[in-house]
Motif scaffolding. Structure first.
Motif, PDB file in Angstrom:
ATOM      1  N   ASP A 280       0.950  -1.438   0.112  1.00  0.00           N
ATOM      2  CA  ASP A 280       0.091   0.113  -0.044  1.00  0.00           C
ATOM      3  C   ASP A 280       1.020   1.293  -0.143  1.00  0.00           C
ATOM      4  O   ASP A 280       0.448   2.480  -0.315  1.00  0.00           O
ATOM      5  CB  ASP A 280      -0.816   0.124   1.129  1.00  0.00           C
ATOM      6  CG  ASP A 280      -2.027  -1.039   1.088  1.00  0.00           C
ATOM      7  OD1 ASP A 280      -2.282  -1.547   0.127  1.00  0.00           O
ATOM      8  OD2 ASP A 280      -2.376  -1.532   2.299  1.00  0.00           O
ATOM      9  N   ARG A 281       2.173   1.104   0.450  1.00  0.00           N
ATOM     10  CA  ARG A 281       2.997   2.282   0.417  1.00  0.00           C
ATOM     11  C   ARG A 281       4.280   1.933   0.246  1.00  0.00           C
ATOM     12  O   ARG A 281       5.206   1.563   0.993  1.00  0.00           O
ATOM     13  CB  ARG A 281       3.256   2.849   1.870  1.00  0.00           C
ATOM     14  CG  ARG A 281       1.563   3.096   2.368  1.00  0.00           C
ATOM     15  CD  ARG A 281       1.603   3.384   4.029  1.00  0.00           C
ATOM     16  NE  ARG A 281       2.357   4.834   4.210  1.00  0.00           N
ATOM     17  CZ  ARG A 281       2.615   5.100   5.670  1.00  0.00           C
ATOM     18  NH1 ARG A 281       2.486   4.055   6.737  1.00  0.00           N
ATOM     19  NH2 ARG A 281       3.330   6.312   5.732  1.00  0.00           N
ATOM     20  N   PRO A 282       4.504   1.695  -1.202  1.00  0.00           N
ATOM     21  CA  PRO A 282       5.687   1.244  -1.506  1.00  0.00           C
ATOM     22  C   PRO A 282       7.039   2.185  -1.549  1.00  0.00           C
ATOM     23  O   PRO A 282       6.643   3.481  -1.454  1.00  0.00           O
ATOM     24  CB  PRO A 282       5.522   0.879  -3.170  1.00  0.00           C
ATOM     25  CG  PRO A 282       4.360   1.517  -3.415  1.00  0.00           C
ATOM     26  CD  PRO A 282       3.549   1.861  -2.091  1.00  0.00           C
ATOM     27  N   ARG A 283       8.129   1.679  -1.348  1.00  0.00           N
ATOM     28  CA  ARG A 283       9.348   2.691  -1.143  1.00  0.00           C
ATOM     29  C   ARG A 283       9.354   3.472  -2.520  1.00  0.00           C
ATOM     30  O   ARG A 283       9.253   3.162  -3.648  1.00  0.00           O
ATOM     31  CB  ARG A 283      10.487   1.935  -1.372  1.00  0.00           C
ATOM     32  CG  ARG A 283      11.902   2.755  -1.014  1.00  0.00           C
ATOM     33  CD  ARG A 283      12.904   1.483  -0.876  1.00  0.00           C
ATOM     34  NE  ARG A 283      14.167   2.050  -0.386  1.00  0.00           N
ATOM     35  CZ  ARG A 283      15.233   2.550  -0.934  1.00  0.00           C
ATOM     36  NH1 ARG A 283      15.121   2.475  -2.387  1.00  0.00           N
ATOM     37  NH2 ARG A 283      16.318   2.907  -0.375  1.00  0.00           N
ATOM     38  N   LEU A 284       9.642   4.849  -2.283  1.00  0.00           N
ATOM     39  CA  LEU A 284       9.709   5.657  -3.531  1.00  0.00           C
ATOM     40  C   LEU A 284      10.908   6.743  -3.217  1.00  0.00           C
ATOM     41  O   LEU A 284      10.761   7.670  -2.272  1.00  0.00           O
ATOM     42  CB  LEU A 284       8.487   6.690  -3.782  1.00  0.00           C
ATOM     43  CG  LEU A 284       8.686   7.845  -4.682  1.00  0.00           C
ATOM     44  CD1 LEU A 284       8.822   7.246  -6.111  1.00  0.00           C
ATOM     45  CD2 LEU A 284       7.094   8.400  -4.888  1.00  0.00           C
ATOM     46  N   LEU A 285      11.910   6.565  -3.974  1.00  0.00           N
ATOM     47  CA  LEU A 285      12.863   7.733  -3.946  1.00  0.00           C
ATOM     48  C   LEU A 285      13.051   8.712  -4.914  1.00  0.00           C
ATOM     49  O   LEU A 285      12.863   7.971  -5.945  1.00  0.00           O
ATOM     50  CB  LEU A 285      14.314   6.987  -3.695  1.00  0.00           C
ATOM     51  CG  LEU A 285      14.566   6.374  -2.505  1.00  0.00           C
ATOM     52  CD1 LEU A 285      16.119   5.839  -2.127  1.00  0.00           C
ATOM     53  CD2 LEU A 285      14.034   7.083  -0.998  1.00  0.00           C
TER      54      LEU A 285
END
Ligand SMILES: [Fe+2]
Length: 297
Positions: A280-285
């Motif tokens: 639901d809240r994937p890692r995002l850089l």
């Protein structure tokens, strides 16, 4: 010749032992003992106060890197670019997978063009500097890596100032450090890069010294798709570098970027641990890579 005189005083020149020793002493004296010395809390990373800017710059002068913790967390993708701009970083490297504005969104892609390329998976990434496969005129001198969302578990970075890597190599054996200046020390065969872009073969040095006298490093610990110059000194230098990066040296810092945090650096050595996402809240850089160095560092 002024140019020659300048070269003779470079700490990165094997023949200038005195300049090297002076630089070395200062570098080690200033080297942070822990990552905490490099972490600066700021109110609004996109509009730094003079004191916040000075604190981040001071870290970059000591260790070529700083980590900001943005109190005003904003997941807008402009943060990386706007942080860079405040440090004179304006010329973005727009790679094939970057968005039109030159900022790359690094997240797990299970479909589409990015699928299968390591940065867009949850797999670990070995030690490297960014853009090592770029042509000589498009080398990356600085980058900002801003975390919009961290992984449920894992995804830490290890970080090492590339100037310290040079110093440790030269202290071990000056000839090893010197070998990595060869213009054909490391060749990336002409094929796909980590982002899946077709490229011509890129031969180049690991270490080089720019017109402004600063040290640049081009490196990857990948063993596939890399051709090292086949001579004793180069291979010994590469083996020594691998050993250094695999050690528990105090100069290797570990950090996990949490939402709102970001790394501002002169393209230092770094890796990434594997991670596990919350679907639901994937890692995002958000990553911005620049052709210039952090101004004043
Ligand atoms: Fe990277």
């Amino acid at each position: 010749m002024a140019g020659l005189a300048q070269r003779e005083q470079s700490p990165f020149d094997l023949s200038s032992e005195a300049a090297y020793q002076r630089w070395r002493e200062r570098k080690l004296e200033q080297a942070p003992r822990t990552i905490n010395e490099l972490i600066i809390e700021v109110e609004d990373a996109e509009n730094l106060s003079a004191a916040e800017h000075a604190a981040l710059l001071a870290c970059c002068r000591r260790a070529n890197m700083a980590i900001y913790v943005n109190r005003k967390h904003d997941s807008s993708k402009d943060v990386a670019r706007n942080v860079g701009r405040q440090f004179g970083l304006v010329n973005l490297d727009a790679n094939w997978l970057a968005d039109e504005d030159g900022v790359t969104q690094i997240t797990v892609n299970s479909e589409g063009t990015r699928q299968g390329f390591i940065p867009y998976t949850s797999r670990p990434i070995k030690w490297h500097t960014d853009g090592y496969y770029n042509s000589p005129e498009r080398q990356i001198h600085a980058m900002v890596l801003h975390c919009a969302q961290s992984a449920a578990e894992g995804g830490e970075n290890r970080l090492m100032d590339h100037e310290i890597a040079y110093l440790l190599l030269r202290d071990t054996d000056p000839e090893l450090a010197q070998a990595l200046f060869a213009p054909d020390a490391m060749t990336i065969p002409g094929r796909m890069d980590e982002d899946g872009v077709a490229r011509l073969a890129q031969a180049g040095p690991v270490f080089s010294v720019g017109k402004n006298g600063v040290l640049h490093m081009r490196y990857t610990a990948r063993t596939r798709s890399i051709e090292w110059r086949q001579d004793e000194a180069t291979l010994a230098a590469v083996a020594m570098l691998e050993k250094l990066l695999d050690s528990a040296l105090p100069y290797i810092y570990r950090a996990r970027l949490e939402p709102g945090m970001g790394l501002l650096c002169n393209n230092v050595l770094h890796d990434r641990a594997g991670f596990r996402d919350d679907p639901d809240r994937p890692r995002l850089l958000q990553r911005a890579r620049f052709y210039e160095r952090i101004a004043g560092s």
